[in-house]
Write a protein that holds these residues in place. Structure first.
Motif, PDB file in Angstrom:
ATOM      1  N   ALA A  36       3.402  -9.206 -44.025  1.00  0.00           N
ATOM      2  CA  ALA A  36       3.873  -8.686 -45.308  1.00  0.00           C
ATOM      3  C   ALA A  36       4.789  -9.700 -45.986  1.00  0.00           C
ATOM      4  O   ALA A  36       4.757  -9.860 -47.216  1.00  0.00           O
ATOM      5  CB  ALA A  36       4.591  -7.359 -45.097  1.00  0.00           C
ATOM      6  N   GLU A  37       5.607 -10.419 -45.203  1.00  0.00           N
ATOM      7  CA  GLU A  37       6.439 -11.483 -45.771  1.00  0.00           C
ATOM      8  C   GLU A  37       5.573 -12.550 -46.432  1.00  0.00           C
ATOM      9  O   GLU A  37       5.869 -13.002 -47.549  1.00  0.00           O
ATOM     10  CB  GLU A  37       7.283 -12.143 -44.680  1.00  0.00           C
ATOM     11  N   SER A  38       4.519 -12.965 -45.751  1.00  0.00           N
ATOM     12  CA  SER A  38       3.634 -13.995 -46.309  1.00  0.00           C
ATOM     13  C   SER A  38       2.988 -13.523 -47.602  1.00  0.00           C
ATOM     14  O   SER A  38       2.835 -14.299 -48.553  1.00  0.00           O
ATOM     15  CB  SER A  38       2.558 -14.384 -45.289  1.00  0.00           C
ATOM     16  N   ALA A  39       2.621 -12.252 -47.640  1.00  0.00           N
ATOM     17  CA  ALA A  39       2.041 -11.704 -48.868  1.00  0.00           C
ATOM     18  C   ALA A  39       3.064 -11.720 -49.998  1.00  0.00           C
ATOM     19  O   ALA A  39       2.729 -12.055 -51.148  1.00  0.00           O
ATOM     20  CB  ALA A  39       1.534 -10.289 -48.628  1.00  0.00           C
ATOM     21  N   ASP A  40       4.319 -11.383 -49.699  1.00  0.00           N
ATOM     22  CA  ASP A  40       5.350 -11.404 -50.735  1.00  0.00           C
ATOM     23  C   ASP A  40       5.580 -12.831 -51.240  1.00  0.00           C
ATOM     24  O   ASP A  40       5.811 -13.046 -52.435  1.00  0.00           O
ATOM     25  CB  ASP A  40       6.654 -10.823 -50.187  1.00  0.00           C
ATOM     26  N   ILE A  41       5.508 -13.802 -50.340  1.00  0.00           N
ATOM     27  CA  ILE A  41       5.703 -15.209 -50.726  1.00  0.00           C
ATOM     28  C   ILE A  41       4.587 -15.687 -51.652  1.00  0.00           C
ATOM     29  O   ILE A  41       4.836 -16.425 -52.614  1.00  0.00           O
ATOM     30  CB  ILE A  41       5.771 -16.091 -49.458  1.00  0.00           C
ATOM     31  N   LEU A  42       3.362 -15.247 -51.393  1.00  0.00           N
ATOM     32  CA  LEU A  42       2.208 -15.767 -52.129  1.00  0.00           C
ATOM     33  C   LEU A  42       1.852 -14.961 -53.371  1.00  0.00           C
ATOM     34  O   LEU A  42       1.117 -15.455 -54.229  1.00  0.00           O
ATOM     35  CB  LEU A  42       0.993 -15.844 -51.198  1.00  0.00           C
ATOM     36  N   THR A  43       2.356 -13.738 -53.489  1.00  0.00           N
ATOM     37  CA  THR A  43       2.024 -12.924 -54.663  1.00  0.00           C
ATOM     38  C   THR A  43       3.051 -13.143 -55.764  1.00  0.00           C
ATOM     39  O   THR A  43       4.079 -13.794 -55.573  1.00  0.00           O
ATOM     40  CB  THR A  43       1.971 -11.430 -54.302  1.00  0.00           C
ATOM     41  N   SER A  44       2.772 -12.587 -56.936  1.00  0.00           N
ATOM     42  CA  SER A  44       3.648 -12.780 -58.092  1.00  0.00           C
ATOM     43  C   SER A  44       4.852 -11.846 -58.030  1.00  0.00           C
ATOM     44  O   SER A  44       4.873 -10.866 -57.270  1.00  0.00           O
ATOM     45  CB  SER A  44       2.865 -12.519 -59.380  1.00  0.00           C
ATOM     46  N   ASP A  45       5.850 -12.128 -58.877  1.00  0.00           N
ATOM     47  CA  ASP A  45       7.049 -11.286 -58.925  1.00  0.00           C
ATOM     48  C   ASP A  45       6.731  -9.877 -59.418  1.00  0.00           C
ATOM     49  O   ASP A  45       7.501  -8.946 -59.167  1.00  0.00           O
ATOM     50  CB  ASP A  45       8.098 -11.923 -59.848  1.00  0.00           C
ATOM     51  N   ALA A  46       5.609  -9.732 -60.108  1.00  0.00           N
ATOM     52  CA  ALA A  46       5.239  -8.421 -60.641  1.00  0.00           C
ATOM     53  C   ALA A  46       4.619  -7.522 -59.576  1.00  0.00           C
ATOM     54  O   ALA A  46       4.409  -6.328 -59.819  1.00  0.00           O
ATOM     55  CB  ALA A  46       4.267  -8.580 -61.802  1.00  0.00           C
ATOM     56  N   GLN A  47       4.329  -8.080 -58.401  1.00  0.00           N
ATOM     57  CA  GLN A  47       3.699  -7.307 -57.334  1.00  0.00           C
ATOM     58  C   GLN A  47       4.725  -6.961 -56.261  1.00  0.00           C
ATOM     59  O   GLN A  47       5.623  -7.747 -55.959  1.00  0.00           O
ATOM     60  CB  GLN A  47       2.540  -8.097 -56.726  1.00  0.00           C
ATOM     61  N   GLN A  48       4.587  -5.775 -55.693  1.00  0.00           N
ATOM     62  CA  GLN A  48       5.489  -5.310 -54.647  1.00  0.00           C
ATOM     63  C   GLN A  48       4.690  -5.075 -53.366  1.00  0.00           C
ATOM     64  O   GLN A  48       3.657  -4.394 -53.397  1.00  0.00           O
ATOM     65  CB  GLN A  48       6.187  -4.020 -55.076  1.00  0.00           C
TER      66      GLN A  48
END
Length: 396
Positions: free
Chosen positions: A107-119
């Motif tokens: 989940a950390e990796s997903a947060d790093i790679l996704t945009s600020d608009a995504q949670q």
């Protein structure tokens, strides 16, 4: 008569965490998971999950790791390994919510790679990873200080497995290293040792010693004595400066609790029990298991190998049990026999914390406008972790 005085000893935050009396959202070890869960005996759980997902529509994107339970995989929009899923999430910018059915570092990796608009949401904050826990940021910084004191940090490049915390990925990025997966570990090491890449005299491989050793010996042809194991629980890692200077691979003393269970006896037993069986294992297994196997590869490799296998073939697979059972059911109609390599049942216990009640609570909360169990990585850590991930993406 005298009475004993109780010493005024304050438990550490980690001790409280392990006792279930504390919380640390940045830890892989697990935290209190607030909120009421639906009962696992609720007969309407499947319908509730379906209804909440339909209400959310394209606002939600559910990722399911290969090791998840079938009841969770049934609601995944895509399945895959950790890095593939993180990239899939980044490729869906219209999805406001990413529900990652995996473990904390994923989940950390997903947060790093996704945009600020995504949670990014992890259905159970206690779904961590024992391997990732085996290398903390403080331990790795201390290790680097040890390498510096031995005069070898300057020509050492860190290569960190995807199965690591955001902090470790950031450490890797700051020190000129790269991330790897089980699919591209060989390319990552070749890059590190190549003067056109990292130009390393040696590699610090984090946190899985088995993947590092197997790749170095099996794929790059190194001798076993060129690999040393750094133990963060011993002074200087349990190594002398001379050992550090002579080593080409400094392997962190970490392992996967699932893949590390497979043994040479497991391989011998299954060959005796099923004549003609092909032994197919993940490179996180111990070196002696990998050396005795017929084929070795990542999770995606294992899936592909069974898809391409001829009817009537027999396979003993050394990886997580949920996936092996799913593959056995999938290929049984084709006449392929697929069994778990070991007779001992061994699920990934933390991955299995994500179940249908947790998924239902996450989806229903989002449908009601409440974000629960969001995973966020601070800006600086995310920056350096992204640097390391981008180096991996640039590998030839």
């Amino acid at each position: 008569m005298t009475t004993a005085q109780t010493p005024d000893v304050q438990p550490t935050p980690l001790a409280l965490l392990l006792l279930g009396r504390g919380a640390d959202p940045a830890s892989e070890r697990g935290v209190d998971c607030p909120g009421e869960l639906p009962s696992p005996s609720d007969p309407d759980l499947v319908e509730r999950a379906r209804a909440a997902k339909e209400r959310l529509g394209e606002k939600v994107f559910v990722l399911g790791h290969h090791y998840q339970r079938d009841e969770v995989i049934d609601f995944a929009d895509v399945t895959g390994d950790s890095f593939k899923l993180a990239r899939d999430a980044a490729a869906r910018p219209q999805a406001e919510y990413i529900v990652f059915c995996g473990v904390h570092f994923m989940a950390e990796s997903a947060d790093i790679l996704t945009s600020d608009a995504q949670q990014v949401i992890l259905p159970d904050l206690a779904a961590g990873c024992s391997m990732a826990d085996m290398a903390t940021a403080e331990q790795v910084e201390e290790c680097w200080d040890t390498l510096a004191a031995a005069g070898v940090a300057g020509d050492t490049v860190p290569v960190s497995y995807m199965n690591s915390s955001a902090d470790i990925k950031a450490f890797t990025g700051r020190h000129g290293g790269t991330i790897c997966t089980s699919s591209n570990a060989r390319r990552a090491l070749e890059w590190a040792f190549d003067s056109s890449g990292g130009g390393a005299r040696r590699v610090l491989f984090l946190p899985d010693q088995h993947l590092g050793r197997n790749t170095a010996i099996r794929d790059l042809g190194m001798a076993p004595e060129e690999c040393v194991v750094y133990n963060p629980h011993r002074p200087g890692g349990g190594l002398t400066p001379e050992q550090l200077r002579d080593a080409r691979m400094i392997l962190w003393r970490g392992h996967c609790s699932v893949h590390g269970r497979f043994s040479l006896d497991s391989v011998r037993e299954v060959r005796e029990r099923i004549p003609g069986v092909n032994v197919l294992v993940h490179p996180e297994c111990r070196h002696e298991v990998v050396a005795a196997a017929d084929r070795v590869g990542s999770t995606e490799y294992i899936i592909r190998a069974l898809e391409e296998a001829p009817p009537g073939s027999k396979w003993a697979v050394g990886t997580e049990l949920n996936l092996v059972r799913r593959l056995a059911d999938r290929h049984a109609p084709e006449g392929k026999e697929v069994v778990f390599l070991d007779r001992t049942v061994c699920f990934c216990s933390t991955m299995n914390r994500i179940d249908l009640p947790h998924l239902v609570r996450s989806l229903e909360s989002l449908a009601e406008g409440r974000v629960v169990n969001r995973i966020t990585v601070d800006e600086e850590t995310a920056h350096w972790a992204r640097v390391a991930l981008e180096r991996m993406l640039a590998l030839p």
